[in-house]
Every structure is written in C-alpha cells, then in structure tokens.
Scaffold this motif. Structure first.
Motif, PDB file in Angstrom:
ATOM      1  N   SER A   1       6.043  -6.389 -45.653  1.00 34.51           N
ATOM      2  CA  SER A   1       6.781  -6.989 -46.927  1.00 34.51           C
ATOM      3  C   SER A   1       7.778  -6.127 -46.954  1.00 34.51           C
TER       4      SER A   1
ATOM      5  N   VAL B   1      12.610 -15.382 -42.753  1.00 32.69           N
ATOM      6  CA  VAL B   1      11.649 -15.416 -43.750  1.00 32.69           C
ATOM      7  C   VAL B   1      12.298 -16.055 -44.919  1.00 32.69           C
ATOM      8  N   PHE B   2      13.304 -15.876 -45.305  1.00 32.58           N
ATOM      9  CA  PHE B   2      14.129 -16.689 -46.394  1.00 32.58           C
ATOM     10  C   PHE B   2      14.362 -18.220 -46.008  1.00 32.58           C
TER      11      PHE B   2
ATOM     12  N   SER C   1       1.978 -13.496 -46.798  1.00 32.67           N
ATOM     13  CA  SER C   1       2.196 -11.854 -46.943  1.00 32.67           C
ATOM     14  C   SER C   1       0.884 -11.584 -48.056  1.00 32.67           C
TER      15      SER C   1
ATOM     16  N   ARG D   1       3.752 -18.013 -40.536  1.00 33.90           N
ATOM     17  CA  ARG D   1       3.466 -16.724 -40.143  1.00 33.90           C
ATOM     18  C   ARG D   1       2.100 -16.251 -41.064  1.00 33.90           C
TER      19      ARG D   1
ATOM     20  N   VAL E   1       1.301  -9.749 -50.893  1.00 37.78           N
ATOM     21  CA  VAL E   1       1.779  -9.740 -52.090  1.00 37.78           C
ATOM     22  C   VAL E   1       2.498 -11.068 -52.510  1.00 37.78           C
ATOM     23  N   LEU E   2       3.549 -11.493 -51.744  1.00 39.78           N
ATOM     24  CA  LEU E   2       4.166 -12.629 -52.331  1.00 39.78           C
ATOM     25  C   LEU E   2       3.293 -13.969 -52.385  1.00 39.78           C
TER      26      LEU E   2
ATOM     27  N   SER F   1      10.762  -7.758 -44.881  1.00 41.53           N
ATOM     28  CA  SER F   1      10.692  -9.130 -45.111  1.00 41.53           C
ATOM     29  C   SER F   1      11.659  -9.190 -46.270  1.00 41.53           C
ATOM     30  N   ALA F   2      11.537  -8.381 -47.309  1.00 43.80           N
ATOM     31  CA  ALA F   2      12.135  -8.665 -48.427  1.00 43.80           C
ATOM     32  C   ALA F   2      13.243  -7.500 -48.834  1.00 43.80           C
TER      33      ALA F   2
ATOM     34  N   PHE G   1      13.024 -20.099 -55.418  1.00 38.44           N
ATOM     35  CA  PHE G   1      11.671 -19.837 -54.851  1.00 38.44           C
ATOM     36  C   PHE G   1      11.005 -21.037 -55.401  1.00 38.44           C
TER      37      PHE G   1
HETATM   38  C1  OVV Z   1      10.847 -13.170 -48.862  1.00 34.08           C
HETATM   39  C2  OVV Z   1      10.132 -12.303 -49.390  1.00 34.08           C
HETATM   40  C3  OVV Z   1      10.219 -11.847 -50.823  1.00 34.08           C
HETATM   41  C4  OVV Z   1       9.422 -10.791 -51.360  1.00 34.08           C
HETATM   42  C5  OVV Z   1       8.208 -10.467 -50.405  1.00 34.08           C
HETATM   43  C6  OVV Z   1       8.011 -10.940 -49.381  1.00 34.08           C
HETATM   44  C7  OVV Z   1       8.906 -11.784 -48.627  1.00 34.08           C
HETATM   45  C8  OVV Z   1       6.923 -10.558 -48.396  1.00 34.08           C
HETATM   46  O1  OVV Z   1       6.697 -11.045 -47.340  1.00 34.08           O
HETATM   47  O2  OVV Z   1       5.897  -9.805 -48.885  1.00 34.08           O
END
Ligand code: OVV
Length: 414
Positions: A248, A185-186, A99, A96, A101-102, A251-252, A303
């Motif tokens: 985000s 996502v995870f 992100s 995808r 930020v991530l 997702s989180a 992570f």
């Molecule tokens: C899995 C995860 C954790 C923190 C942030 C995001 C995703 C994101 O998509 O920004």
C-alpha cells in the motif's frame, strides 16, 4: 499480458439509467481530450446535477462537494470492498490482489488501518522530519545552482523518490519502477483504455519488482516497512498480510506526492504574487499553501464507491450495486463550498477540500505528504525569488491522477 481474462470495465455505447428522467451525460471522462483539459468536464459534471448518470460506463457520478463528502463518510451504504474504481470486484477477479486497507470495509479495514495509522501518525512522522528537511535543503541547493530545470525530473520526482523509499526502508536501485507501479494502480481506478493497457503491458516486469520490495528481507530494520512487520510479532497482522500492507505504501505513497509537488510548482510559476506571499510568510508552507494546491489542482481526481442497498442521493434512488464516481477535483472547485474557486489563494481557509478523501478511508499518508510539500516549498522559498515557466508544460494522462509529465522552469535565485 492477456488482459481479456481480467475483470476491468470498458467503454460502452450506451447504458440506460436505472431510473427514468435523471440527468445523463454521454461524455467519456477518460478520453484523451477530457484528461488533457479536465476543467470543462469538472464544471459540466458538477453543474449538470447533484448526481448524474454516465451512459458510456453505466455508473453514477457527482462533482458536488456536499455529496462527495457525504458518500465518502458513509461507508455502510457506500462500501469499498467492491473496489474503489469503475470495475466492480464482484463481477470477476481483480487485476491484483485487493489492498487490505483501500479495498476493504470494517471490520477487516479497521485492523489494517490501525497499524498503518500508527506507523504514519504525526508523532512517528516527526521523527523523520530532520532527514526530510536535510534532503530538501540539498535538493534546493542543486536546483538553484542548475537554474534551468525540469520541475518534474529535478524536484517533483527526485525528492519523493529519494525520501519516501528511504523512510520505508527499501534499497536505492530502480526507483523509477515505483512511478510505473503507481501509474498502473491509479489507471486501474478507471476503465481498460489506452492508458491502463500501456501500464498493464509492463506488469510482468513491474509486478515482481514490487513484490520483492515488500519482502521483509528487502526492508531495512529502521524503516516504516519494518514497523509493519513488527505488527506480525504483536499478533496484529498475519505474516501474509504484512507484505500487502507494505504494498500500500508503494501503491499510494509516491505518484501522489510527485504529482502534488509538480502541481504546486506549476501553480506558483503561474501565480508569482502567491510565491511572494509565501516568501514573505514562509510559515504558510507548513499547511495553507499545500492545502490550497491540493484544492486547486487536486493530484487525485476521482475515486469510486459502490451502492450496497437501495440508497438515494438528493432524492434520486441509485439502485443496488451500482458504481458512483466521486470527482474530488470537481468538488474542490465547487462554488457552493469555495468562494471564487478558480482563484489560487494560499491564505484562504481550505480545510474543507476533499483531495485526501474523507471518512474512514481518508488518506492515511497525509502527514507524510504534507511533510514533503512543506520541506520542498520551505527550502525553495528561502532561495528562489521567482519561478518562471520557460516552455510548454505537458500533462501526464492518467485515469485517476492529475499531474505533469514535463515542467520546464527557470529558478531565479533570491
Ligand atoms: C491507489 C491507492 C490509494 C490508496 C491506497 C492504495 C492504493 C493501496 O493499495 O492500499
């Protein structure tokens, strides 16, 4: 879904370490066996060495709190832009769009993080407190009335799926889709195995649903989503960036708290003495109790970071552009950092846990996560004398999340 076209790491036969003589493990930490009972793996990883080579994936790993923390807080030597999973984004197109930020480093990260940090600041979150409290109170009335419940369906999923999307400003329908997306996502933090494949098979359905929820037209004007879009007006974000930042949250923000609340219920059911401690000191729900849950049964177990230079950890040169698994769940049970780490003790000092990560990428939503947990624990502690496990609990296997699928409970009213 044609996943062959995607760049996602897979299990290998054997990859030699880049340096001879280092501790190696040929375990697959993403096997069904390890994910359904991860504690022996956490111990093996942590006690094999400061940093260990995982030959089945060709990456480094650490489960020691000292190194997990040091790597998280050193973004220059251990960046996030190559992705924070096993897959290196530099080897091909990620599954995808990354992100904002991530999967970024400063200076790009700084700008996006600043907007999120404002929307999720303690002051901003204080405003939603009464709404979260009221929903928790009603939920607690319902489950106590019901008595025999599934802790996951009736509490751990029901509560976050109500309050969090409401606070974000998205409509009520089909919210289970958020759990499918979070799972995906995870799982994508790990390899393309049976767990990730099963989720990617739903991407054609879930992807467009998520994208539609990130559209400004789909967001209520008084929610956190609208506050993200307000940053476009002030010039802090571009119109293309805003929906990605809303993504985000989706997702989180859901699966993490669902698993954390589920793990809390399991721990308190298994440790009735600690439930009594909480009932006698309900203020512990405000901070200590949840922090100890996060430490003892961390909802996000791993992570990754990537080396960008010839860095070393504990004297071992890691080599350029290599992935390092940071096992937060193992680190949170490191006896070097926590006295009797197996003991669930909600009165202990747990400020050192790394369940929210550390450094510039530390969980930006942690104030909301703590609020949800505080509300759920407070309202249940006021009504429930004892939480009884009435059957087998079932873990939900995920490459990065540690949480339950099923948690049969009986709530004994006070
Ligand atoms: C899995 C995860 C954790 C923190 C942030 C995001 C995703 C994101 O998509 O920004």
């Amino acid at each position: 879904m044609a996943t062959q076209a995607l760049n996602i790491a897979t299990l290998q036969d054997h990859i030699e370490p880049p340096v001879p003589g280092v501790p190696c493990l040929d375990v697959d930490p993403y096997s069904r066996e390890v994910l359904s009972n991860p504690e022996p793996w956490y111990d093996t990883l942590r006690e094999t060495g400061d940093i260990v080579w995982l030959s089945r994936y060709g990456c480094w790993a650490t489960g020691r709190r000292e190194h997990v923390h040091a790597i998280f807080t050193d973004w220059e030597r251990f960046p996030s832009s190559p992705g924070v999973g096993l897959t290196d984004f530099r080897n091909g197109k990620p599954w995808r769009q990354p992100s904002l930020v991530l999967e970024t480093d400063p200076p790009d990260h700084t700008r996006a993080r600043k907007v999120l940090a404002r929307v999720l600041s303690p002051g901003a979150v204080r405003k939603i407190r009464p709404v979260f409290a009221d929903a928790a109170s009603k939920m607690a009335d319902r489950v106590v009335e019901k008595g025999e419940i599934d802790g996951m369906e009736d509490i751990a999923k029901a509560y976050p799926l109500q309050v969090f999307p409401d606070a974000l400003g998205i409509e009520a329908g089909d919210r289970e889709m958020l759990l499918d997306y979070g799972s995906m996502v995870f799982n994508a933090i790990g390899p393309l195995n049976e767990f990730l494949q099963a989720d990617l098979d739903k991407l054609e359905k879930v992807g467009p649903w998520i994208a539609a929820r990130c559209d400004p037209a789909a967001l209520r004007l008084d929610g956190m989503g609208a506050e993200i879009y307000a940053a476009v007006e002030t010039g802090e974000l571009t119109a293309e960036e805003a929906p990605l930042l809303v993504r985000s949250f989706l997702s989180a923000g859901v699966d993490t708290t669902v698993n954390a609340i589920g793990n809390a219920l399991l721990l308190f059911a298994r440790h009735p003495d600690q439930w009594q401690v909480l009932r006698e000191n309900p203020k512990l729900a405000r901070r200590h109790a949840f922090e100890e849950v996060l430490r003892r049964e961390s909802p996000v177990h791993t992570f990754f970071r990537t080396t960008n230079d010839s860095v070393d950890v504990a004297g071992i040169p890691l080599g350029d552009e290599t992935k390092i698994m940071l096992c937060m769940a193992a680190a949170n049970r490191d006896p070097r950092a926590f006295d009797e780490p197996e003991r669930f003790d909600i009165q202990r000092h747990t400020a050192d846990h790394v369940a929210f990560g550390a450094g510039i990428h530390a969980c930006v939503g942690q104030v909301v996560a703590r609020l949800e947990a505080e509300m759920v624990l407070t309202e249940l502690a006021a009504r429930v004398e004892r939480i009884e496990l009435t059957g087998e609990h079932v873990w939900r296997l995920n490459n990065s999340l540690h949480g339950l699928e099923k948690l049969p409970l009986k709530l004994h009213p006070a």
